[in-house]
Design a protein around this motif. Structure first.
Motif, PDB file in Angstrom:
ATOM      1  N   GLU A  93      68.750 -11.602  15.538  1.00 34.89           N
ATOM      2  CA  GLU A  93      69.169 -10.325  16.104  1.00 34.89           C
ATOM      3  C   GLU A  93      68.555 -10.239  17.496  1.00 34.89           C
ATOM      4  O   GLU A  93      67.372 -10.532  17.682  1.00 34.89           O
ATOM      5  CB  GLU A  93      68.678  -9.187  15.229  1.00 34.89           C
ATOM      6  N   LEU A  94      69.355  -9.846  18.467  1.00 32.03           N
ATOM      7  CA  LEU A  94      68.912  -9.868  19.855  1.00 32.03           C
ATOM      8  C   LEU A  94      68.401  -8.494  20.279  1.00 32.03           C
ATOM      9  O   LEU A  94      69.069  -7.481  20.073  1.00 32.03           O
ATOM     10  CB  LEU A  94      70.061 -10.295  20.765  1.00 32.03           C
ATOM     11  N   HIS A  95      67.222  -8.488  20.886  1.00 31.76           N
ATOM     12  CA  HIS A  95      66.627  -7.274  21.425  1.00 31.76           C
ATOM     13  C   HIS A  95      66.377  -7.513  22.910  1.00 31.76           C
ATOM     14  O   HIS A  95      65.653  -8.445  23.275  1.00 31.76           O
ATOM     15  CB  HIS A  95      65.310  -6.948  20.722  1.00 31.76           C
ATOM     16  N   PHE A  96      66.984  -6.682  23.753  1.00 28.80           N
ATOM     17  CA  PHE A  96      66.864  -6.856  25.195  1.00 28.80           C
ATOM     18  C   PHE A  96      65.812  -5.907  25.757  1.00 28.80           C
ATOM     19  O   PHE A  96      65.741  -4.743  25.382  1.00 28.80           O
ATOM     20  CB  PHE A  96      68.215  -6.614  25.871  1.00 28.80           C
ATOM     21  N   PHE A  97      65.004  -6.427  26.686  1.00 24.50           N
ATOM     22  CA  PHE A  97      63.960  -5.653  27.343  1.00 24.50           C
ATOM     23  C   PHE A  97      64.093  -5.834  28.848  1.00 24.50           C
ATOM     24  O   PHE A  97      64.413  -6.925  29.322  1.00 24.50           O
ATOM     25  CB  PHE A  97      62.564  -6.108  26.892  1.00 24.50           C
ATOM     26  N   TRP A  98      63.841  -4.757  29.571  1.00 28.84           N
ATOM     27  CA  TRP A  98      63.906  -4.791  31.024  1.00 28.84           C
ATOM     28  C   TRP A  98      62.691  -5.550  31.561  1.00 28.84           C
ATOM     29  O   TRP A  98      61.555  -5.281  31.183  1.00 28.84           O
ATOM     30  CB  TRP A  98      63.917  -3.368  31.580  1.00 28.84           C
ATOM     31  N   ASP A  99      62.930  -6.502  32.444  1.00 30.16           N
ATOM     32  CA  ASP A  99      61.853  -7.282  33.043  1.00 30.16           C
ATOM     33  C   ASP A  99      61.778  -6.937  34.528  1.00 30.16           C
ATOM     34  O   ASP A  99      62.719  -7.215  35.273  1.00 30.16           O
ATOM     35  CB  ASP A  99      62.112  -8.773  32.847  1.00 30.16           C
ATOM     36  N   ASP A 100      60.682  -6.333  34.929  1.00 30.20           N
ATOM     37  CA  ASP A 100      60.546  -5.912  36.316  1.00 30.20           C
ATOM     38  C   ASP A 100      59.565  -6.780  37.106  1.00 30.20           C
ATOM     39  O   ASP A 100      59.063  -6.367  38.140  1.00 30.20           O
ATOM     40  CB  ASP A 100      60.129  -4.448  36.399  1.00 30.20           C
ATOM     41  N   THR A 101      59.315  -7.982  36.660  1.00 37.18           N
ATOM     42  CA  THR A 101      58.349  -8.835  37.343  1.00 37.18           C
ATOM     43  C   THR A 101      58.836  -9.230  38.733  1.00 37.18           C
ATOM     44  O   THR A 101      58.020  -9.357  39.646  1.00 37.18           O
ATOM     45  CB  THR A 101      58.043 -10.108  36.535  1.00 37.18           C
ATOM     46  N   MET A 102      60.140  -9.403  38.918  1.00 35.58           N
ATOM     47  CA  MET A 102      60.656  -9.752  40.244  1.00 35.58           C
ATOM     48  C   MET A 102      60.461  -8.575  41.205  1.00 35.58           C
ATOM     49  O   MET A 102      60.094  -8.771  42.372  1.00 35.58           O
ATOM     50  CB  MET A 102      62.117 -10.162  40.153  1.00 35.58           C
ATOM     51  N   GLU A 103      60.710  -7.370  40.740  1.00 37.75           N
ATOM     52  CA  GLU A 103      60.510  -6.188  41.569  1.00 37.75           C
ATOM     53  C   GLU A 103      59.032  -6.019  41.909  1.00 37.75           C
ATOM     54  O   GLU A 103      58.682  -5.680  43.043  1.00 37.75           O
ATOM     55  CB  GLU A 103      61.024  -4.944  40.846  1.00 37.75           C
ATOM     56  N   TYR A 104      58.177  -6.246  40.934  1.00 35.58           N
ATOM     57  CA  TYR A 104      56.740  -6.138  41.156  1.00 35.58           C
ATOM     58  C   TYR A 104      56.272  -7.177  42.175  1.00 35.58           C
ATOM     59  O   TYR A 104      55.480  -6.876  43.074  1.00 35.58           O
ATOM     60  CB  TYR A 104      55.991  -6.312  39.833  1.00 35.58           C
TER      61      TYR A 104
END
Length: 121
Positions: A93-104
């Motif tokens: 089952e797929l759970h998606f999370f926002w990754d803001d490492t590029m913005e950081y």
């Protein structure tokens, strides 16, 4: 999931889900704009759940968040397409999370540039 098998499966899921989003989800749904990349995939030891970290580079933050919402809403479709590609007994089952490492990282780069500009003056 630890071990060589877990790392290999995580990398394979990361590649396959990225491909599905880039080709099939854009064609079927629309609303997926900008550059979407799966930055990391973690598969649980029992292969029932997978955490996928998504980074979206769009023209603005609202468009990026809208694209992420479309991807999250269509997790079932992505899982179905993943089952067609992968040759395994179970598809997690797929759970998606926002990754803001590029913005950081971009923010840190801008701060460092500002410091260097301040030193030059």
């Amino acid at each position: 999931m630890k071990g060589l098998r877990g790392e290999r499966l995580s990398a394979e899921y990361q590649r396959a889900v990225s491909e599905i989003i880039a080709t099939k989800l854009k064609d079927k749904v629309g609303g997926v704009t900008g550059l979407v990349s799966i930055t990391k995939a973690d598969v649980s030891p029992d292969l029932k759940n997978a955490k996928l970290y998504v980074s979206v580079l769009g023209k603005d933050a609202a468009a990026a968040k809208a694209t992420f919402a479309v991807i999250s809403e269509h997790a079932g479709f992505i899982r179905h397409e993943l089952a067609q590609i992968m040759r395994s007994r179970t598809v997690p089952e797929l759970h998606f999370f926002w990754d803001d490492t590029m913005e950081y990282g971009d923010k840190i780069d801008r701060l460092i540039k500002q410091l260097h500009e301040g030193e030059e003056k």
